[in-house]
Write an enzyme that holds these catalytic residues in place. Structure first.
Site, mmCIF file in Angstrom:
data_model
loop_
_atom_site.group_PDB
_atom_site.id
_atom_site.type_symbol
_atom_site.label_atom_id
_atom_site.label_comp_id
_atom_site.label_asym_id
_atom_site.label_seq_id
_atom_site.Cartn_x
_atom_site.Cartn_y
_atom_site.Cartn_z
ATOM 1 N N ASN A 7 0.854 -1.193 0.000
ATOM 2 C CA ASN A 7 0.000 0.000 0.000
ATOM 3 C C ASN A 7 0.886 1.237 0.000
ATOM 4 O OD1 ASN A 7 -1.500 2.289 0.976
ATOM 5 N ND2 ASN A 7 -3.126 0.878 1.612
ATOM 6 N N ASP A 9 -0.071 4.470 -0.057
ATOM 7 C CA ASP A 9 -0.755 5.698 0.386
ATOM 8 C C ASP A 9 0.188 6.709 1.015
ATOM 9 O OD1 ASP A 9 -3.810 4.166 1.720
ATOM 10 O OD2 ASP A 9 -3.110 4.458 -0.336
ATOM 11 N N HIS A 10 1.070 6.219 1.886
ATOM 12 C CA HIS A 10 1.796 7.191 2.715
ATOM 13 C C HIS A 10 3.054 7.752 2.063
ATOM 14 C CE1 HIS A 10 -1.314 6.889 5.530
ATOM 15 N NE2 HIS A 10 -1.191 5.587 5.604
ATOM 16 N N HIS A 43 -5.365 3.636 -1.797
ATOM 17 C CA HIS A 43 -6.648 4.016 -1.187
ATOM 18 C C HIS A 43 -7.032 5.406 -1.683
ATOM 19 C CE1 HIS A 43 -9.036 4.437 2.850
ATOM 20 N NE2 HIS A 43 -9.801 4.582 1.789
ATOM 21 N N ARG A 45 -9.171 7.994 -1.168
ATOM 22 C CA ARG A 45 -10.141 8.435 -0.182
ATOM 23 C C ARG A 45 -11.036 9.540 -0.733
ATOM 24 N NH1 ARG A 45 -9.937 7.878 5.438
ATOM 25 N NH2 ARG A 45 -8.484 6.278 6.190
ATOM 26 N N ARG A 49 -6.885 12.885 0.930
ATOM 27 C CA ARG A 49 -5.787 13.346 1.798
ATOM 28 C C ARG A 49 -4.422 12.847 1.315
ATOM 29 N NH1 ARG A 49 -7.195 10.173 7.318
ATOM 30 N NH2 ARG A 49 -9.231 11.058 6.863
ATOM 31 N N HIS A 50 -4.377 11.747 0.562
ATOM 32 C CA HIS A 50 -3.080 11.265 0.067
ATOM 33 C C HIS A 50 -3.159 10.878 -1.410
ATOM 34 C CE1 HIS A 50 -4.975 7.546 1.335
ATOM 35 N NE2 HIS A 50 -4.631 7.659 2.600
ATOM 36 N N GLU A 70 -8.449 0.619 -3.026
ATOM 37 C CA GLU A 70 -9.274 0.692 -1.814
ATOM 38 C C GLU A 70 -10.155 1.922 -1.896
ATOM 39 O OE1 GLU A 70 -6.685 0.717 1.518
ATOM 40 O OE2 GLU A 70 -6.754 -1.437 1.742
ATOM 41 N N THR A 101 -7.936 4.035 8.913
ATOM 42 C CA THR A 101 -9.103 3.165 9.023
ATOM 43 C C THR A 101 -9.226 2.632 10.447
ATOM 44 O OG1 THR A 101 -8.868 2.568 6.711
ATOM 45 C CG2 THR A 101 -10.203 1.108 8.084
ATOM 46 N N GLU A 151 -11.080 -9.101 3.138
ATOM 47 C CA GLU A 151 -9.798 -8.756 3.752
ATOM 48 C C GLU A 151 -10.068 -8.529 5.234
ATOM 49 O OE1 GLU A 151 -7.178 -5.933 1.876
ATOM 50 O OE2 GLU A 151 -6.342 -5.318 3.818
ATOM 51 N N HIS A 191 -3.843 -4.196 7.758
ATOM 52 C CA HIS A 191 -3.931 -2.996 8.598
ATOM 53 C C HIS A 191 -3.080 -3.123 9.857
ATOM 54 C CE1 HIS A 191 -5.364 1.019 9.436
ATOM 55 N NE2 HIS A 191 -5.211 0.684 10.686
ATOM 56 N N HIS A 214 1.830 1.246 5.733
ATOM 57 C CA HIS A 214 2.463 2.243 6.615
ATOM 58 C C HIS A 214 3.830 1.774 7.114
ATOM 59 C CE1 HIS A 214 3.012 4.559 10.385
ATOM 60 N NE2 HIS A 214 2.516 5.534 9.649
HETATM 61 C C1 LIG Z 1 -8.178 -0.235 4.876
HETATM 62 C C2 LIG Z 1 -6.848 -0.116 5.498
HETATM 63 O O1 LIG Z 1 -6.592 -0.652 6.533
HETATM 64 C C3 LIG Z 1 -5.779 0.657 4.839
HETATM 65 O O2 LIG Z 1 -5.436 0.079 3.691
HETATM 66 C C4 LIG Z 1 -6.216 2.064 4.573
HETATM 67 O O3 LIG Z 1 -5.549 2.542 3.423
HETATM 68 C C5 LIG Z 1 -5.857 2.865 5.793
HETATM 69 O O4 LIG Z 1 -6.110 4.207 5.508
HETATM 70 P P1 LIG Z 1 -4.852 5.181 5.305
HETATM 71 O O5 LIG Z 1 -4.025 4.572 4.201
HETATM 72 O O6 LIG Z 1 -5.455 6.494 4.950
HETATM 73 O O7 LIG Z 1 -4.097 5.157 6.613
HETATM 74 N N1 LIG Z 2 -5.799 -2.805 3.885
HETATM 75 C C1 LIG Z 2 -4.568 -2.645 4.642
HETATM 76 C C2 LIG Z 2 -3.576 -1.869 3.842
HETATM 77 O O1 LIG Z 2 -3.707 -1.721 2.638
HETATM 78 C C3 LIG Z 2 -2.390 -1.293 4.505
HETATM 79 O O2 LIG Z 2 -2.685 -0.932 5.828
HETATM 80 P P1 LIG Z 2 -1.417 -0.361 6.662
HETATM 81 O O3 LIG Z 2 -0.307 -1.398 6.550
HETATM 82 O O4 LIG Z 2 -1.005 0.928 6.021
HETATM 83 O O5 LIG Z 2 -1.925 -0.210 8.067
#
Ligand SMILES: CC(=O)[C@@H](O)[C@H](O)COP(=O)(O)O
Ligand SMILES: NCC(=O)COP(=O)(O)O
Length: 241
Positions: A7, A9-10, A43, A45, A49-50, A70, A101, A151, A191, A214
């Site tokens: 993932n 996102d960050h 994700h 959103r 935000r990201h 996501e 989340t 999931e 997560h 993350h």
């Molecule tokens: C659904 C989940 O647990 C994560 O994949 C989600 O992306 C968390 O949200 P953030 O990435 O915004 O922290």
């Molecule tokens: N659905 C979980 C995900 O994609 C990543 O969650 P995290 O490792 O960033 O907490």
């Protein structure tokens, strides 16, 4: 072999800190794929935000593995998903005030709405996953929607205050994997997983894929994205013996 969805996102969180062009989550995705990621999770959103729409459009056109988008059941994002047709969509709960989340999607409490979203995405050729707590009622409801994948939310396991609480959450996850398997659902998990807590989850035979972000991005700040992904893949591989 258990699969790893990275993932990104960050990476985008850091970019959005100044609203600039770098670091580019798309570049991070390419590095992650070369380092062994089996899929890329992003994700989109509702509050952007990201990850941005531009990011997921480019990822959809360029990834060599799979795009797991996501998203909340939000009309605007649903329309983007129907247009882009990613390999996978994972429906997650969202609240603008949340830091991240906070739990699984309440499928049982809104079954007609979730089922309709699943049917729209399946109609666009997208494989749908539901991000749910390891809860039998949610699993039964997930099966009612027709989504082929769930999931399991591992956040309570990851955030457990002590070993006893962590063992209890792990037991719930084991039970949920068994029930999901008996219902004919593919089981992923994610997560809050990191380099210290991932192996107990990865060792569960019925789990097909872990989505982790993350912790990988945080580790990548110090060792680079390629090493961070390879380190996580190695821990997951070793957990299966
Ligand atoms: C659904 C989940 O647990 C994560 O994949 C989600 O992306 C968390 O949200 P953030 O990435 O915004 O922290
Ligand atoms: N659905 C979980 C995900 O994609 C990543 O969650 P995290 O490792 O960033 O907490």
């Amino acid at each position: 072999m258990i699969a790893l969805g990275v993932n990104i996102d960050h990476v985008a969180t850091l970019r959005q800190a100044r609203g600039g062009r770098y670091p580019d989550p798309v570049e991070a995705a390419f590095v992650a794929e070369r380092a062994g990621a089996d899929a890329i999770t992003a994700h989109l959103r509702e509050d952007r935000r990201h990850m941005q729409e531009r990011d997921v459009e480019i990822l959809r056109q360029t990834l060599r593995t799979r795009l797991n988008l996501e998203m909340a059941v939000d009309e605007g994002v649903l329309r983007i998903a129907e247009r882009l047709r990613p390999n996978d969509c994972c429906l997650v709960p969202e609240r603008r005030v949340e830091l991240t989340t906070e739990g699984g999607l309440d499928v049982a409490g809104q079954l007609p709405r979730i089922k309709a979203a699943c049917q729209r995405l399946a109609g666009a050729g997208v494989r749908v996953s539901l991000f749910i707590d390891p809860d039998p009622f949610q699993l039964e409801a997930a099966m009612e929607t027709g989504a082929p994948v769930v999931e399991l939310h591992t956040g309570r396991y990851a955030g457990a205050a002590d070993a006893a609480a962590r063992a209890e959450e792990l037991g719930l996850i084991h039970s949920a994997v068994s029930l999901a398997d008996s219902l004919g659902l593919q089981v992923n998990a994610g997560h809050g997983l990191d380099y210290h807590n991932v192996q107990a989850i990865a060792a569960i035979p019925g789990i097909r894929e872990l989505n982790i972000g993350h912790a990988i991005v945080a580790h990548a700040l110090f060792v680079g994205m390629a090493t961070a992904v390879a380190d996580m893949k190695r821990l997951m591989r070793e957990s299966r013996g």
